[in-house]
Scaffold this motif. Structure first.
Motif, PDB file in Angstrom:
ATOM      1  N   GLY A 146       0.824  -1.208   0.000  1.00 17.75           N
ATOM      2  CA  GLY A 146       0.000   0.000   0.000  1.00 17.75           C
ATOM      3  C   GLY A 146       0.854   1.252   0.000  1.00 17.75           C
ATOM      4  O   GLY A 146       2.085   1.196   0.100  1.00 17.75           O
ATOM      5  N   HIS A 147       0.208   2.395  -0.103  1.00 20.04           N
ATOM      6  CA  HIS A 147       0.912   3.665  -0.148  1.00 20.04           C
ATOM      7  C   HIS A 147       1.365   4.067   1.251  1.00 20.04           C
ATOM      8  O   HIS A 147       0.703   3.750   2.248  1.00 20.04           O
ATOM      9  N   GLN A 160       3.996  -4.788  -7.237  1.00 21.10           N
ATOM     10  CA  GLN A 160       2.645  -4.335  -6.945  1.00 21.10           C
ATOM     11  C   GLN A 160       1.713  -5.543  -6.898  1.00 21.10           C
ATOM     12  O   GLN A 160       1.987  -6.589  -7.496  1.00 21.10           O
ATOM     13  N   ARG A 162      -2.762  -6.728  -6.438  1.00 21.11           N
ATOM     14  CA  ARG A 162      -4.130  -6.280  -6.605  1.00 21.11           C
ATOM     15  C   ARG A 162      -5.014  -6.901  -5.540  1.00 21.11           C
ATOM     16  O   ARG A 162      -4.722  -8.000  -5.066  1.00 21.11           O
ATOM     17  N   ARG A 163      -6.088  -6.202  -5.196  1.00 17.69           N
ATOM     18  CA  ARG A 163      -7.131  -6.823  -4.384  1.00 17.69           C
ATOM     19  C   ARG A 163      -8.103  -7.486  -5.348  1.00 17.69           C
ATOM     20  O   ARG A 163      -8.680  -6.824  -6.224  1.00 17.69           O
ATOM     21  N   SER A 205     -11.611   3.177  -9.850  1.00 16.60           N
ATOM     22  CA  SER A 205     -10.796   4.281  -9.342  1.00 16.60           C
ATOM     23  C   SER A 205     -11.264   5.585  -9.979  1.00 16.60           C
ATOM     24  O   SER A 205     -11.937   5.584 -11.017  1.00 16.60           O
ATOM     25  N   GLU A 262      -9.782  -2.262  -8.113  1.00 18.39           N
ATOM     26  CA  GLU A 262      -9.129  -1.001  -7.773  1.00 18.39           C
ATOM     27  C   GLU A 262      -7.750  -0.953  -8.414  1.00 18.39           C
ATOM     28  O   GLU A 262      -7.224  -1.970  -8.873  1.00 18.39           O
ATOM     29  N   TRP A 265      -1.839  -1.927  -5.692  1.00 18.32           N
ATOM     30  CA  TRP A 265      -1.148  -1.372  -4.534  1.00 18.32           C
ATOM     31  C   TRP A 265       0.349  -1.650  -4.662  1.00 18.32           C
ATOM     32  O   TRP A 265       0.754  -2.762  -5.037  1.00 18.32           O
TER      33      TRP A 265
END
Length: 300
Positions: A146-147, A160, A162-163, A205, A262, A265
Motif C-alpha cells: 500500500g501507499h 505491486q 491487486r485486491r 478508481s 481497484e 497497490w
C-alpha cells in the motif's frame, strides 16, 4: 560526564522502564545510573523522567529527548560502522516485519538466505497482520503493501499487487458468476478483516469508483481462513493477488469482476531515514529487494 554516555543511560532507563533494570543492562551500579540521569536533567534544566516507587515515566520533554537521543545514538553507531570499512561483515541484531502470509511466503526465504550468508547477524522477524510503527517499535526493515503515509520512511518499490475477488468453480457453477459489483448482494460473501475491516468494498478508481456495502455471511480474522472457506465452496471472498496466485493457477479458485478492480497497490521495502547506512541493514535490504523483484506474483 560524557554527553553520549548520559544519552545512552537515559535511553536505556526509558527502554527498560526503570533504574534497576537499566543498571543490569548497562552493567553499572544503580547509583551510577541515578547520577547520570540527575546530571543530564541538571544540564538540560528540565525533568525528563517522573519517578515512582515502582517505575519511571517519560515527561513530555523526556519523550521528545528520548526520540532525539535514540536517533543520535543510532547515527553514531552507523558512523562507526561506516568508518570500519566497506569489507566489514554485517553483525548484530536485525528486526524485520511483514504481514503473516507475506512473511511466510516471501520474507522468510530472504531471512534464511541472509542469515546463511552472514552468520554474525541475529534476526527478529515480526510477522503480524497489523501495521507496525517501525520507529516506535525499533524495527529496522519492513515490507509494506500500500501507499506510505509517513514521509519519514525511505522505500524501495519491489512490485505491486491487486485486491481480487475469487470463488471456487463449484460455487460459481451453482450460483452464477457476478457481472457487476452490485451482483455481489445476491451472493454469499466471506470477509477477511485482515484485508478490510469495513463491510464496504470499493471498486474501480477515480470518477468511476463505486462502493458496495456488503453483508458477509462469514467474517474471519485471517486471510488463510478466508481462502479455505472459498476453496471449500462457501462463497466469494476478497484477498490479495499474491495470496491466491497458486490456487488460481491450478484452477482451485477463479477470479471474478477483474474489470472492476481497484488500482494496484505498491509493495515496498521500507526503513527508517538514515538506517540504510548500517551494514547489516544495507545487506538485508539488498537481499530482500533482489528476491522480491524476481517474484512474478508481485509484478502484476
Amino acid at each position: 560526564m560524557d554527553q553520549v554516555h548520559l544519552m545512552q543511560v537515559f535511553v536505556t532507563v526509558s527502554e527498560e522502564g526503570g533504574f534497576a533494570a537499566a543498571s543490569r543492562k548497562l552493567d553499572v551500579s544503580p547509583a551510577a545510573v541515578t547520577r547520570a540521569i540527575v546530571a543530564l536533567e541538571e544540564q538540560l534544566g528540565t525533568v525528563l523522567l517522573q519517578r515512582t516507587t515502582r517505575n519511571v515515566r517519560l515527561t513530555d520533554a523526556g519523550r521528545q529527548y528520548f526520540d532525539d537521543s535514540r536517533a543520535i545514538l543510532a547515527s553514531i553507531a552507523e558512523a562507526n560502522e561506516a568508518a570500519s570499512g566497506v569489507n566489514a561483515e554485517p553483525r548484530g541484531q536485525l528486526s524485520v516485519t511483514a504481514s503473516v502470509l507475506f512473511g511466510r511466503m516471501y520474507l522468510m526465504p530472504c531471512i534464511v538466505e541472509y542469515m546463511q550468508r552472514h552468520p554474525q547477524v541475529e534476526v527478529s522477524a515480526h510477522l503480524l497482520d497489523r501495521v507496525v510503527n517501525i520507529v516506535e517499535e525499533g524495527i529496522d526493515v519492513a515490507v509494506r503493501i500500500g501507499h506510505l503515509p509517513d514521509s519519514s520512511l525511505r522505500a524501495f518499490r519491489v512490485g505491486q499487487i491487486r485486491r481480487v475477488l475469487c470463488a471456487s468453480p463449484a460455487y460459481l457453477a451453482a450460483h452464477g458468476v457476478p457481472g457487476h459489483p452490485s451482483d455481489l448482494l445476491q451472493h454469499t460473501i466471506v470477509s477477511s478483516s485482515a484485508i478490510s475491516p469495513r463491510v464496504e468494498w470499493h471498486f474501480g478508481s477515480g470518477a468511476e469508483q463505486l462502493t458496495v456495502r456488503m453483508k458477509p455471511r462469514l467474517v474471519v480474522t485471517s486471510n488463510d481462513a478466508a481462502m479455505q472457506a472459498a476453496l471449500g465452496g462457501l462463497g466469494i471472498t476478497r484477498l490479495l493477488s499474491y495470496q491466491v496466485a497458486q490456487e488460481v493457477a491450478r484452477g482451485a479458485l477463479v477470479l471474478v469482476l477483474e474489470n472492476f478492480e481497484e488500482a494496484p497497490w505498491p509493495v515496498q521495502v521500507v526503513h527508517r531515514e538514515g538506517k540504510y547506512g548500517a551494514f547489516k541493514v544495507r545487506a538485508f535490504i539488498d537481499c530482500v529487494v533482489e528476491r522480491l523483484r524476481a517474484q512474478p506474483e508481485l509484478q502484476g
